[in-house]
Design an enzyme around this catalytic site. Structure first.
Site, PDB file in Angstrom:
ATOM      1  N   TYR A 108       0.872  -1.178   0.000  1.00 36.25           N
ATOM      2  CA  TYR A 108       0.000   0.000   0.000  1.00 36.25           C
ATOM      3  C   TYR A 108       0.907   1.224   0.000  1.00 36.25           C
ATOM      4  O   TYR A 108       1.455   1.601   1.024  1.00 36.25           O
ATOM      5  CB  TYR A 108      -0.914  -0.041   1.229  1.00 36.25           C
ATOM      6  CG  TYR A 108      -1.833   1.139   1.408  1.00 36.25           C
ATOM      7  CD1 TYR A 108      -2.375   1.814   0.320  1.00 36.25           C
ATOM      8  CD2 TYR A 108      -2.191   1.571   2.683  1.00 36.25           C
ATOM      9  CE1 TYR A 108      -3.231   2.889   0.489  1.00 36.25           C
ATOM     10  CE2 TYR A 108      -3.049   2.641   2.875  1.00 36.25           C
ATOM     11  CZ  TYR A 108      -3.559   3.295   1.772  1.00 36.25           C
ATOM     12  OH  TYR A 108      -4.406   4.369   1.962  1.00 36.25           O
ATOM     13  N   ASP A 149      -2.336  -1.087  -4.002  1.00 36.72           N
ATOM     14  CA  ASP A 149      -2.729   0.283  -4.283  1.00 36.72           C
ATOM     15  C   ASP A 149      -1.452   1.106  -4.383  1.00 36.72           C
ATOM     16  O   ASP A 149      -0.806   1.401  -3.381  1.00 36.72           O
ATOM     17  CB  ASP A 149      -3.627   0.786  -3.150  1.00 36.72           C
ATOM     18  CG  ASP A 149      -4.076   2.227  -3.339  1.00 36.72           C
ATOM     19  OD1 ASP A 149      -3.672   2.852  -4.349  1.00 36.72           O
ATOM     20  OD2 ASP A 149      -4.811   2.740  -2.476  1.00 36.72           O
ATOM     21  N   HIS A 247     -12.621   1.522  -3.677  1.00 37.76           N
ATOM     22  CA  HIS A 247     -11.849   0.827  -4.716  1.00 37.76           C
ATOM     23  C   HIS A 247     -12.633  -0.389  -5.202  1.00 37.76           C
ATOM     24  O   HIS A 247     -13.472  -0.926  -4.476  1.00 37.76           O
ATOM     25  CB  HIS A 247     -10.513   0.337  -4.156  1.00 37.76           C
ATOM     26  CG  HIS A 247      -9.552   1.414  -3.785  1.00 37.76           C
ATOM     27  ND1 HIS A 247      -8.400   1.670  -4.489  1.00 37.76           N
ATOM     28  CD2 HIS A 247      -9.558   2.297  -2.757  1.00 37.76           C
ATOM     29  CE1 HIS A 247      -7.738   2.654  -3.915  1.00 37.76           C
ATOM     30  NE2 HIS A 247      -8.421   3.057  -2.851  1.00 37.76           N
TER      31      HIS A 247
END
EC number: 3.1.11.2
Length: 256
Positions: A108, A149, A247
Site C-alpha cells: 500500500y 494500491d 476501490h
C-alpha cells in the site's frame, strides 16, 4: 496458481459488512492481497480468517491505519512481514509470501494528497528505496507479482480527467515518470494492460459528487510483474457489480 485478486478494502470490517468475504469465497482465488485494513489484530474474529485460506496480516502500529494482508490457498514457504523500511513496517504497508518459484507482495503505497510532506515522503520512497528494491528483485531472477494500491495513474487512459488532475497527488508528472521508468526502462509489466488496452478502466472513485455513477475514476490498483512473467497473463477484470469500498477489486488470471 491461477487467480490472484488485489483489493483496497478501505476498512476490512466495513467491507465484511458489505459482503466482501462472501464474494471472496465464490471467486475461488488462489491468492488474495488486501490493503488499507484499518484494524488491529484483536479487532478481527474468525470472519476475517476464511477457512479456505492461510491468512496473514501485517498490522500497522497506529490503530485504525493502513495495514495489509495476504490470503493464500497454498502454504507459503515463508511469509515476510518486515520490509527493509522501518517506516513502512510501522504503518503495515508491506507483506510478502514466498512460494517455490514465485513471490507475491501486497503493498500500500502512500497517498500524498493530505499535505506536501506526505507527497515528498511518497516520492522519496518510490525513487530512493522502492525502485532499487524492485531492481534487485529483477536481478535475482525470482518471479514476483507486486499487488496493491500504488496511488498513481500511469497514462491518460487511466483517469477520467487527466488534464484537470496534473497538479494533484497520484497524477503528477513525476509520478507518471516513475511508472514509465518501471515499465519501459526496467521492464516490469503492468499485467492489466497486457490484455486490456481500453480507456475508462478504473479501480478507484472519489466519494465526492457522482464520481461512481458517472465513472469518473482513476486506475491506481495494480498487479505488477517481474519481466520473467511476461506472457503469463490470461485475463483481467475489475469487479464493479458490488461496492465493498471506494476501490474495486482487480482480478487477474495467470498461467503460472
Amino acid at each position: 496458481m491461477k487467480r490472484i485478486i488485489t483489493a483496497n478494502v478501505n476498512g476490512i470490517r466495513a467491507a465484511e459488512r458489505k459482503g466482501f468475504f462472501y464474494w471472496i469465497k465464490i471467486q475461488n482465488a488462489d491468492v488474495v492481497c488486501l490493503q488499507e485494513i484499518k484494524a488491529q489484530e484483536n479487532q478481527l474474529d474468525d470472519r476475517f480468517y476464511p477457512k479456505e485460506y492461510h491468512c496473514y496480516y501485517q498490522f500497522a502500529q497506529k490503530k485504525g491505519y493502513a495495514s495489509t494482508a495476504i490470503f493464500t490457498k497454498q502454504t507459503p514457504i515463508q511469509v515476510i512481514k518486515e520490509s527493509p523500511w522501518d517506516d513502512i513496517n510501522f504503518e503495515g504497508r508491506f507483506i510478502r509470501a514466498d512460494f517455490e518459484d514465485l513471490s507475491v507482495i501486497s503493498i500500500y503505497i502512500h497517498s500524498g494528497s493530505a499535505k506536501q510532506e506526505r507527497q515528498d515522503l511518497k516520492m522519496a520512497f518510490l525513487t530512493e528505496r522502492f525502485m532499487p528494491y524492485l531492481q534487485e528483485l529483477k536481478a535475482s531472477g525470482r518471479k514476483v507479482i507486486i499487488c496493491g494500491d500504488v496511488n498513481i495513474v500511469h497514462q491518460e487512459r487511466d483517469i477520467k480527467n487527466w488534464k484537470a488532475n496534473q497538479k494533484n497527488s497520484g497524477c503528477l508528472p513525476e509520478e507518471h515518470a516513475w511508472l514509465d521508468e518501471l515499465f519501459f526502462e526496467v521492464g516490469f509489466i503492468d499485467s492489466f494492460r497486457e490484455v486490456n488496452k481500453e480507456d475508462g478502466q478504473y479501480t478507484w472513485w472519489s466519494n465526492r459528487g457522482q464520481a461512481w455513477a458517472n465513472n469518473v475514476g482513476w486506475r491506481i490498483d495494480y498487479q505488477i510483474l517481474t519481466p520473467n512473467l511476461k506472457g503469463t497473463v490470461k485475463s483481467a477484470s475489475i469487479y464493479k457489480n458490488e461496492r465493498f469500498s471506494d476501490h474495486a477489486p482487480l482480478i487477474m488470471d495467470y498461467q503460472l
